[in-house]
Scaffold this motif. Structure first.
Motif, short mmCIF file in Angstrom:
data_model
loop_
_atom_site.label_atom_id
_atom_site.label_comp_id
_atom_site.label_asym_id
_atom_site.label_seq_id
_atom_site.Cartn_x
_atom_site.Cartn_y
_atom_site.Cartn_z
N LYS A 11 -12.37 -1.92 9.57
CA LYS A 11 -12.58 -2.83 8.43
C LYS A 11 -13.62 -3.87 8.82
CE LYS A 11 -12.10 -4.88 4.57
NZ LYS A 11 -12.41 -4.20 3.28
N THR A 48 -3.55 -4.25 5.55
CA THR A 48 -4.02 -2.90 5.26
C THR A 48 -2.82 -2.00 4.96
OG1 THR A 48 -5.79 -3.29 6.84
CG2 THR A 48 -5.46 -1.03 6.12
N GLY A 51 -1.54 -2.75 1.58
CA GLY A 51 -2.45 -2.41 0.50
C GLY A 51 -3.24 -3.58 -0.05
N ARG A 54 -8.24 -2.95 1.67
CA ARG A 54 -8.58 -1.53 1.71
C ARG A 54 -9.48 -1.28 2.90
NH1 ARG A 54 -8.77 2.63 -2.11
NH2 ARG A 54 -6.92 1.61 -2.92
N GLN A 55 -9.06 -0.41 3.81
CA GLN A 55 -9.84 -0.14 5.01
C GLN A 55 -11.13 0.59 4.66
OE1 GLN A 55 -7.03 1.30 4.13
NE2 GLN A 55 -6.88 3.43 4.77
N ASP A 56 -12.14 0.41 5.52
CA ASP A 56 -13.42 1.11 5.31
C ASP A 56 -13.30 2.58 5.70
OD1 ASP A 56 -14.37 -1.37 4.60
OD2 ASP A 56 -15.22 -1.79 6.58
N SER A 68 -3.07 5.53 1.64
CA SER A 68 -4.30 4.72 1.62
C SER A 68 -4.78 4.42 0.21
CB SER A 68 -5.41 5.43 2.38
OG SER A 68 -5.00 5.71 3.69
N HIS A 69 -4.64 5.38 -0.69
CA HIS A 69 -5.20 5.22 -2.03
C HIS A 69 -4.27 4.47 -2.97
CE1 HIS A 69 -2.69 8.76 -1.82
NE2 HIS A 69 -2.44 8.58 -3.10
N ALA A 71 -2.11 1.55 -4.79
CA ALA A 71 -2.18 0.10 -5.02
C ALA A 71 -0.98 -0.55 -4.34
CB ALA A 71 -2.16 -0.18 -6.51
#
Ligand SMILES: Nc1ncnc2c1ncn2[C@@H]1O[C@H](COP(=O)(O)OP(=O)(O)O)[C@@H](O)[C@H]1O
Ligand SMILES: [Mg+2]
Lengths: 346, 282
Positions: A11, A48, A51, A54-56, A68-69, A71
């Motif tokens: 991130k 992270t 939520g 949002r990680q890179d 990860s996706h 909310a």
């Protein structure tokens, strides 16, 4: 069994890289602590998982499923904020009921579960109060009850004891650990206080500048730090620049080093050094002495860049040696010393 | 009276302090008088039984109040003003609250510039806004009307709403929104359950201030209002020019009374300090 996996999380905010390749596995029911100095990215890593950030790159996996996706409001991850973030316009009971109301549970069930949750954190009878009318310790318990009432899979706590005074802190640490064991929930703590990390956690992840340096049980980290940074962060350590020659440390030949000849660093805990006579590795003068009751702490000027620090056990009636006294210093247990490469950064 | 603690300069209080306190009381009293006296005089004048303004009034009569209610021109203009104030409040709230959100919570380029732009009308004299609207309207063949008045006043009042809302929003902890999301609430539900209840008093204050300002504004209204359906302040303005009867004082007294009522109700429900504080102009 692995419950939470963070895989190669990166991130950046603009030019600053806050998280750099963070990988972490946490078993079900385990209590993990993220330990590191302020600004090293602990909160960001925790956020992270919740939520909020949002990680890179990288994946967040909970119970085998990637989240990860998702909310924040779709994740079953309870978060206790550093300042608790209680809703100031809602009573304690309404704060705890919030998540259940959002889930549209029937009123009877809400009442029952809120009462149970308040009982769990020993706040029975305070449901009608408002957050502003509570002490710091009580607010913290409301924040915990507010997430536990939803029976989340994971509990995240960001420096939960920071706002408490020192005396209360110790009691709350013990209480919280007992509570977590009772509920059996996988938990991740954030702290910059190593004694808190030692006390609360099954495992500690030591972080530095966005990287995870070492993950292990607290005592394993204390006994086998992978580098001098970790060694100095968990407990205190003497880190000495030495030469390895013929498989041993040149200035302390009883310490065996399984590495090629050349410059290296020797890590010795203060309690692994003792005052000695002829068999000393180092000799010098006492700079500073302080008797603590069960032990005496010395700082010895031995011609090294930093004075040596010693913690030696004290017998009843024994006084500390005076400052300025000429002494020798020896290693108590050579096997407990660590030799690492000279190149690793400080 | 006991010995030692009698009147006069007691040994414990320095005479400078005593003089300071006296001067302070004097200045404060004078300021209060300056602020309140005109209102009191107007109220007194409204009870004048004769047909011209005089102070102190020569007697006590409520006939000018009746006269106000029987004056179609005045009652019509009150209606116009109420409608205008209502529309301006609604418009300003609808535009100002989201704008305040964007300028506090939003992250986008040129945010500072947009802020300055949104708050600029507050620096502008109402007269300038009125004339500018009139000229610009003429340019696109849009004539002075109460629609134009509503639009011009909305520009004038928008900074009020934005500033009051912004001040309160800046105080709110954004972590509360995250806590709400963490407990399962979506964005809309978080707004309704967490943000709105805490914003409520500020919104009420913003609405009330806007309503009063729009109801009472002369400088903008003078240039942009309808020639036939004039709002109350403009109507009064023309009325004093032609003939000055205590009826005008009666209208003013009614307005003062209503303003006090609004402040009282808001003070009781919301708390005056929350209305005042961040809302006051810089
Ligand atoms: N939203 C953000 N924007 C820019 N920089 C941030 C943001 N959040 C955190 N940082 C930076 O990332 C670094 C790590 O922050 P944080 O995770 O809060 O550290 P810790 O919790 O370990 O003290 C800090 O240098 C901080 O300034
Ligand atoms: Mg932090």
């Amino acid at each position: 069994m692995t419950h939470i996996q963070l895989e190669a999380i990166h991130k950046s905010y603009g030019q600053t890289q806050v998280l750099n390749d963070c990988t972490l596995e946490i078993a079900r029911g385990e209590v993990m602590t993220l330990l590191g100095p302020s600004g090293c990215g602990k909160t960001t890593l925790l956020r992270t998982l919740a939520g909020f950030v949002r990680q890179d790159h990288g994946r967040v996996v909970v119970g085998g499923a990637e989240i990860s996706h998702l909310a924040p409001n779709r994740r079953s991850v309870g978060y206790v904020f550093q300042n608790y973030a209680l809703f100031p316009h809602l009573s304690v009971a309404e704060n705890v009921a919030y998540g259940l109301k959002v889930r549209r549970r029937p009123a009877g069930e809400i009442r029952e579960r809120v009462a149970k949750a308040l009982h769990l954190v020993a706040l029975d009878g305070l449901g009608a109060r408002f957050p502003a009318q509570l002490s710091g310790g009580q607010q913290q318990r409301v924040a915990i009850a507010r997430v536990l009432v939803l029976e989340p899979e994971v509990l995240l706590l960001d420096e939960p004891f920071n706002a408490l005074d020192a005396k209360l802190r110790l009691t709350m640490q013990v209480e919280l650990r007992k509570l977590i064991d009772r509920v059996g929930i996988t938990s991740i703590f954030v702290t910059h206080d190593q004694s808190e990390a030692m006390m609360l956690s099954d495992k500690v992840a030591v972080m530095r500048a966005g990287r995870i340096e070492q993950v292990a049980a607290p005592l394993a980290i204390y006994d086998r730090p992978v580098n001098d940074y970790v060694a100095s962060f968990i407990g205190r350590a003497n880190v000495l620049s030495v030469e390895v020659r013929g498989g041993v440390v040149a200035s302390a030949p009883e310490v065996v080093a399984n590495r090629a000849d050349g410059p290296a660093r020797l890590i010795v805990r203060p309690e692994n050094l003792a005052i000695a006579g002829a068999d000393a590795c180092w000799s010098g003068r006492i700079l500073f002495a302080s008797a603590q009751g069960p032990s005496i702490e010395y700082e010895v000027e031995a011609g090294l860049p930093e004075p040596l620090r010693l913690v030696v056990p004290r017998q009843a009636g024994e006084a500390a040696l005076p400052a300025g006294a000429a002494v020798g210093v020896r290693i108590v247990d050579p096997g407990a010393c660590i030799v690492i490469g000279g190149g690793s950064g400080v | 009276m006991t010995n030692g603690s009698g009147p006069g300069p007691a040994p414990s209080t320095h005479w400078v302090d005593a003089v300071g306190a006296a001067v302070f009381a004097l200045v404060a009293g004078f300021a209060l008088l300056l602020l309140v006296a005109p209102s009191l005089i107007v109220i007194a004048v409204s009870f004048e039984p004769r047909a011209y303004i005089s102070f102190p009034p020569s007697g006590f009569s409520l006939k000018w109040y009746w006269a106000v209610f029987e004056n179609r021109q005045l009652t019509d203009s009150v209606q116009v003003s109420l409608m205008v104030a209502l529309w301006v409040s609604l418009l300003c709230m609808a535009l100002g609250v989201p704008a305040a959100f964007a300028s506090i919570r939003g992250t986008f380029p040129a945010k500072a510039g947009l802020n300055a732009f949104l708050l600029a009308p507050q620096m502008m004299p109402g007269m300038v806004i009125g004339i500018a609207t009139l000229f610009f309207g003429a340019y696109i063949a849009f004539r002075a009307s109460n629609t134009m008045l509503v639009l011009a006043l909305s520009v004038f009042c928008l900074p009020f709403v934005i500033r009051i809302t912004m001040a309160r929003l800046a105080d709110l902890d954004p972590r509360l929104d995250e806590a709400s999301a963490n407990l399962g609430a979506g964005k809309l539900e978080t707004f309704v359950r967490v943000t709105l209840p805490q914003l409520g008093p500020a919104l009420l204050a913003a609405g009330a201030f806007t309503f009063i300002e729009a109801f009472d504004n002369v400088t903008v209204a003078l240039f942009t209002s309808d020639v036939r359906g004039r709002p109350l302040p403009v109507e009064l303005y023309y009325l004093v020019q032609n003939d000055s009867t205590p009826a005008i004082a009666a209208v003013s007294a009614i307005e003062i009374g209503l303003s006090c009522l609004v402040m009282l109700v808001l003070g009781r429900t919301v708390g005056l300090e929350r209305l005042g504080g961040p809302a006051t102009k810089t």
